[in-house]
Design a protein around this motif. Structure first.
Motif, PDB file in Angstrom:
ATOM      1  N   UNK A 164      29.529 -17.709  -3.643  1.00 19.24           N
ATOM      2  CA  UNK A 164      30.799 -18.452  -3.612  1.00 19.24           C
ATOM      3  C   UNK A 164      31.747 -17.916  -4.689  1.00 19.24           C
TER       4      UNK A 164
ATOM      5  N   UNK B  14      38.984 -12.402  -3.791  1.00 20.26           N
ATOM      6  CA  UNK B  14      40.355 -12.826  -3.484  1.00 20.26           C
ATOM      7  C   UNK B  14      41.274 -12.690  -4.691  1.00 20.26           C
TER       8      UNK B  14
ATOM      9  N   UNK C 182      47.524 -11.754  17.272  1.00 20.66           N
ATOM     10  CA  UNK C 182      47.470 -13.182  16.930  1.00 20.66           C
ATOM     11  C   UNK C 182      46.919 -13.341  15.525  1.00 20.66           C
TER      12      UNK C 182
ATOM     13  N   UNK D 151      27.744 -10.144   0.886  1.00 21.88           N
ATOM     14  CA  UNK D 151      28.368 -10.375   2.190  1.00 21.88           C
ATOM     15  C   UNK D 151      28.429 -11.859   2.562  1.00 21.88           C
TER      16      UNK D 151
ATOM     17  N   UNK E 146      32.827 -14.494  -2.946  1.00 25.13           N
ATOM     18  CA  UNK E 146      33.519 -14.417  -1.648  1.00 25.13           C
ATOM     19  C   UNK E 146      34.267 -15.699  -1.275  1.00 25.13           C
TER      20      UNK E 146
ATOM     21  N   UNK F 185      25.947 -14.093   2.675  1.00 31.74           N
ATOM     22  CA  UNK F 185      24.818 -14.600   3.473  1.00 31.74           C
ATOM     23  C   UNK F 185      23.654 -15.005   2.591  1.00 31.74           C
ATOM     24  N   UNK F 186      23.972 -15.420   1.372  1.00 34.74           N
ATOM     25  CA  UNK F 186      22.918 -15.778   0.417  1.00 34.74           C
ATOM     26  C   UNK F 186      22.159 -17.000   0.924  1.00 34.74           C
ATOM     27  N   UNK F 187      20.901 -17.132   0.491  1.00 35.34           N
ATOM     28  CA  UNK F 187      20.074 -18.192   1.048  1.00 35.34           C
ATOM     29  C   UNK F 187      19.641 -19.242   0.027  1.00 35.34           C
TER      30      UNK F 187
ATOM     31  N   UNK G  31      43.297 -13.928  14.753  1.00 39.34           N
ATOM     32  CA  UNK G  31      42.340 -12.825  14.900  1.00 39.34           C
ATOM     33  C   UNK G  31      42.521 -11.769  13.810  1.00 39.34           C
TER      34      UNK G  31
ATOM     35  N   UNK H 296      30.704  -6.004   6.952  1.00 36.68           N
ATOM     36  CA  UNK H 296      29.698  -6.683   6.131  1.00 36.68           C
ATOM     37  C   UNK H 296      28.281  -6.279   6.545  1.00 36.68           C
TER      38      UNK H 296
ATOM     39  N   UNK I 194      30.161  -5.722  11.908  1.00 33.50           N
ATOM     40  CA  UNK I 194      31.394  -5.607  11.125  1.00 33.50           C
ATOM     41  C   UNK I 194      31.093  -4.905   9.791  1.00 33.50           C
TER      42      UNK I 194
ATOM     43  N   UNK J  76      36.818 -19.288  -1.659  1.00 35.29           N
ATOM     44  CA  UNK J  76      38.274 -19.479  -1.686  1.00 35.29           C
ATOM     45  C   UNK J  76      38.893 -19.061  -3.014  1.00 35.29           C
TER      46      UNK J  76
END
Lengths: 411, 179
Positions: free
Chosen positions: A166, A176, A341, A153, A169, A155-157, A344, A120, A118, A171
C-alpha cells in the motif's frame, strides 16, 4: 559501499551495494530506454524522462515515508529493529523494481502483452525468474524475491507485505507521489506540484482490530496537503495523461507495434522481451518510414478528435456513447475511426477511501473537504477520425448527440 | 452492452435490493459479493481482484462506487465505527436497474441472502478460503485430500483466523456450490 545518484527533485538518492548490483543488471538498465510518459513528448516536448529515474525516485520516497511512520508510530507496526531493517530493504527493492516489466513507451500499447497479461505480470516474472531474484534471495533469504515481487505489483499476501505494498502502490503510495512531481517537473506544468514533504509527514497508520491489519490514515493537519495532491493528480490526468493527442498517438503506436511484432504480441519469454525498448521501436519506425502508420506518428498525420463527451458523463451518456460508436463505425468504416474512453486509460482518477483522524475520531476524507467532494471521477469518452473526414464525423456525432439530448429533455 | 454499464447496474441493483431486504450494504460486503458473483458464479464483470486486508479486493469496484455517487445514484458514507464505508440508495438509483439482466439480479439477490448477515471476519474468511482454493491446483483435482493445504494457505495469509473457521468456510462454500 553506497552510491549516490544525483536527482533534480531530491538532490541525491543513495542506494546500497545490493541495490546497485540490481541496477547494474541489463533488466534494470533497460529502463533508461523506456520513456516514462510514452508518446507524451510529441505533445509536451520536454517529457523525455524515463522509468529509470522514476524507479530511483520511488525508492527514495518509500524510504522517506517509512522513516516518517517509524519515527512517529513504530509501536503500531509492532516491528523490532531486525524487522525494520528487513521490511525497509524489501520496500526499497520493491520500489526500485516496481516498473521493471514495462513495455516500450510505458503504457502505450499495453494491450500487446500476450495472453491477457500486463506489465505487472512481466515485472513479477523478471523479479522472480532472472538474476535479480537470485540477488534478492541471497541478500534477504530464500524465497524473498517472490515477496518483493508481490509487493511491487500490489499482490502481497501477508499483512506486513500488504502494508508495504500500500505504501508503494496505494492512493498515497510512493509510486504516485514520485510520478506526479517528476512528470510535472519535466513537463513544465505547475499544477502537478504539491507539498510532498508535508504529505509524507502527515500520513499515519492505524490498526484495524477486526483483521489485525494496518492501514494508512491522515492527520487533520494534512488535509490541505492532500487536497493539493489530489488537485494536482486531477489536472495531470485531464491535461497530460488523458491529453487528446497523446491518447491517439499511443493508439497509433500500438497499431504499428501490433503489425511488426511476431504474432502481434510481445514475447512471452522475458529474456526476449527485454530487447524490446524505445530504441528498438525507433529503429523499426525508421525502417518503415514512409508507411501510412509511421506517418501518423512521425509526420503528425494522426487521427483528429471529432467528438468528446464532457469530463463527467452520466450513465445515460455512457450508454449513448456506446450507441454512437456503432453508428459511426457503420457510417464511416471501422478503419477510419478510433475510440477512446477514460475508464480504459492506464491512469484513472477517483477519490481515495482514506480516513482522517480528527479529535480521536476517524472521519472519511470527503466529509472533511468540500474540495475532495467536488472532484468527480473523470469519464471522458472520445471519437477520433482520419484527418480527411474529421469534419464530417464531427458533424455527424454532434447532430446525434444533440438530438438524443433534446429527446431526453436536457438539451 | 459494455461490461462497464452492466457493472454499474449490478452495483446499483445490489444496494437497491439490499434496501428492499432491510440490509445496509457495506463496502466489504459489496466487495465480497462481487468477488463471488465473478469468481463463484462465473459472471465476468471485468473486475480484477487482489488480496487485501479483508481478503480479495478490487480497486475498480471502488472507482465505480465513486462514479455512482457522482451521478447521485447512491451515497457512500463512513460507517459509525470509523472503519469502512456503508452505501445507501439515492434518487437516481432506479434508472440504473435496467442495465442489468434478470439472471444477474437473481444471483445478486441470492448472494445477498447468503452473505449479508455475516460479520466482516466471516466474510474475510469465506472469500480468502475461496481465493486459496482457486489458487491451489491440487484442490481442483482432489478437494478431499487437499483440505490441509487450503487451511495452511489461508492461515499463512490470515494468521488471526483459526483452523476451525477455515474448515467451516470450506463446508459453507461447498454446500453453496461456490467451490
Amino acid at each position: 559501499m553506497y552510491k549516490d545518484y544525483r536527482d533534480p527533485l531530491y538532490g541525491f538518492i543513495t542506494v546500497n551495494e545490493v541495490e546497485q548490483q540490481i541496477i547494474d543488471t541489463c533488466y534494470f538498465q533497460r529502463l533508461r530506454n523506456i520513456n516514462q510518459l510514452g508518446t507524451t513528448f510529441l505533445v509536451y516536448p520536454s517529457a523525455v524522462h524515463t522509468r529509470f529515474e522514476h524507479s530511483l525516485g520511488t525508492l527514495y520516497i518509500i524510504d522517506k515515508l517509512l522513516d516518517s511512520l517509524l519515527l512517529r508510530q513504530k509501536e503500531i507496526l509492532g516491528w523490532g529493529m531486525d524487522d525494520i531493517e528487513h521490511y525497509k530493504s524489501m520496500a526499497r527493492l520493491a520500489a526500485l523494481l516496481h516498473d521493471i516489466g514495462h513495455a516500450p513507451f510505458s503504457h502505450a500499447a499495453e494491450e500487446l502483452f500476450p495472453n491477457g497479461m500486463d506489465h505487472e505480470d512481466y515485472t513479477y516474472a523478471i523479479i522472480t525468474s532472472t538474476e535479480i531474484g537470485q540477488i534478492i534471495d541471497k541478500y534477504l533469504g530464500e524465497g524473498k524475491s517472490t515477496t518483493v515481487a508481490e509487493i511491487a505489483v500490489g499482490r502481497a499476501k501477508d499483512k506486513n507485505a500488504i502494508f508495504l505494498s500500500e505504501l508503494l502502490t496505494g492512493d498515497f503510495g510512493a509510486d504516485r507521489i514520485d510520478y506526479l512531481i517528476r512528470d510535472s517537473y519535466h513537463l513544465g506544468v505547475e499544477y502537478g506540484r504539491f507539498d510532498v514533504h508535508r504529505l509524507l509527514n502527515t500520513l499515519l497508520v492505524r490498526k484495524n482490530e477486526e483483521n489485525d491489519g494496518v492501514e494508512l490514515v491522515l492527520e487533520e493537519g494534512g488535509i490541505h496537503t492532500v487536497e493539493g495532491f489530489l488537485l494536482a493528480r486531477y489536472f495531470m490526468f485531464l491535461d497530460v495523461y488523458y491529453h487528446k493527442t497523446r491518447r491517439i498517438l499511443d493508439c497509433h503506436l500500438g497499431e504499428f507495434l501490433k503489425k511488426v511484432l511476431d504474432e502481434g504480441t510481445y514475447p512471452l519469454d522475458v529474456e526476449k522481451f527485454i530487447y524490446w525498448d524505445d530504441h528498438k521501436v525507433w529503429s523499426l519506425l525508421a525502417e518503415n518510414k514512409g508507411s501510412e502508420q509511421v506517418s501518423r506518428l512521425l509526420d503528425r498525420k494522426h487521427f483528429r478528435m471529432a467528438f468528446e463527451t464532457n469530463d463527467h458523463p452520466d450513465y445515460v451518456e455512457l450508454e449513448r456513447f456506446d450507441w454512437l460508436k456503432d453508428l459511426v463505425k457503420n457510417k464511416f468504416g471501422e478503419e477510419r475511426i478510433r475510440f477512446d474512453e477514460a475508464a480504459k486509460a492506464p491512469y484513472s482518477y477517483e477519490r481515495p477511501p482514506i480516513f482522517v483522524l480528527i479529535q480521536d475520531k476517524y472521519v472519511p476524507l470527503k466529509d472533511c473537504s468540500s474540495l475532495v467532494r467536488s472532484l468527480k471521477k473523470i469519464e471522458k469518452c472520445r471519437v477520433y477520425a482520419e484527418p480527411g473526414i474529421r469534419d464530417d464525423v464531427k458533424l455527424f456525432c454532434n447532430n446525434f448527440w444533440k438530438e438524443r439530448q433534446s429527446r431526453r429533455g436536457d438539451g | 452492452m459494455e461490461k462497464r454499464l452492466i457493472r454499474l447496474g449490478a452495483i446499483a441493483y445490489t444496494v437497491y435490493a439490499g434496501k428492499q431486504k432491510g440490509i445496509t450494504v457495506g463496502h466489504t460486503l459489496l466487495q465480497k459479493l462481487f468477488y463471488f458473483l465473478q469468481h463463484g458464479r462465473d459472471i465476468d464483470l471485468g473486475y480484477r481482484y487482489r488480496l487485501h486486508h479483508f481478503g480479495p479486493y478490487c480497486k475498480e469496484l471502488w472507482a465505480d462506487l465513486n462514479y455512482l455517487e457522482d451521478v447521485n445514484a447512491l451515497s457512500v458514507k463512513g460507517s459509525p465505527s470509523g472503519f469502512g464505508y456503508n452505501i445507501f440508495p439515492e434518487a437516481k438509483i432506479e434508472t440504473l436497474l435496467e442495465l442489468v439482466n434478470d439472471e444477474i439480479k437473481e444471483e445478486i439477490s441470492e448472494l445477498l441472502n447468503f452473505l449479508s448477515h455475516r460479520p466482516v471476519r466471516e466474510l474475510e474468511c469465506l472469500a480468502t478460503t475461496h481465493y486459496v482454493c482457486k489458487e491451489i491446483q491440487e484442490f481442483k483435482e482432489d478437494p478431499e485430500n487437499s483440505k490441509n493445504n487450503v487451511i495452511n494457505g489461508v492461515l499463512a495469509l490470515k494468521p488471526h483466523l483459526t483452523e476451525k473457521e477455515v474448515l467451516n468456510s470450506m463446508e459453507i462454500l461447498r454446500k453453496k456450490c461456490l467451490i
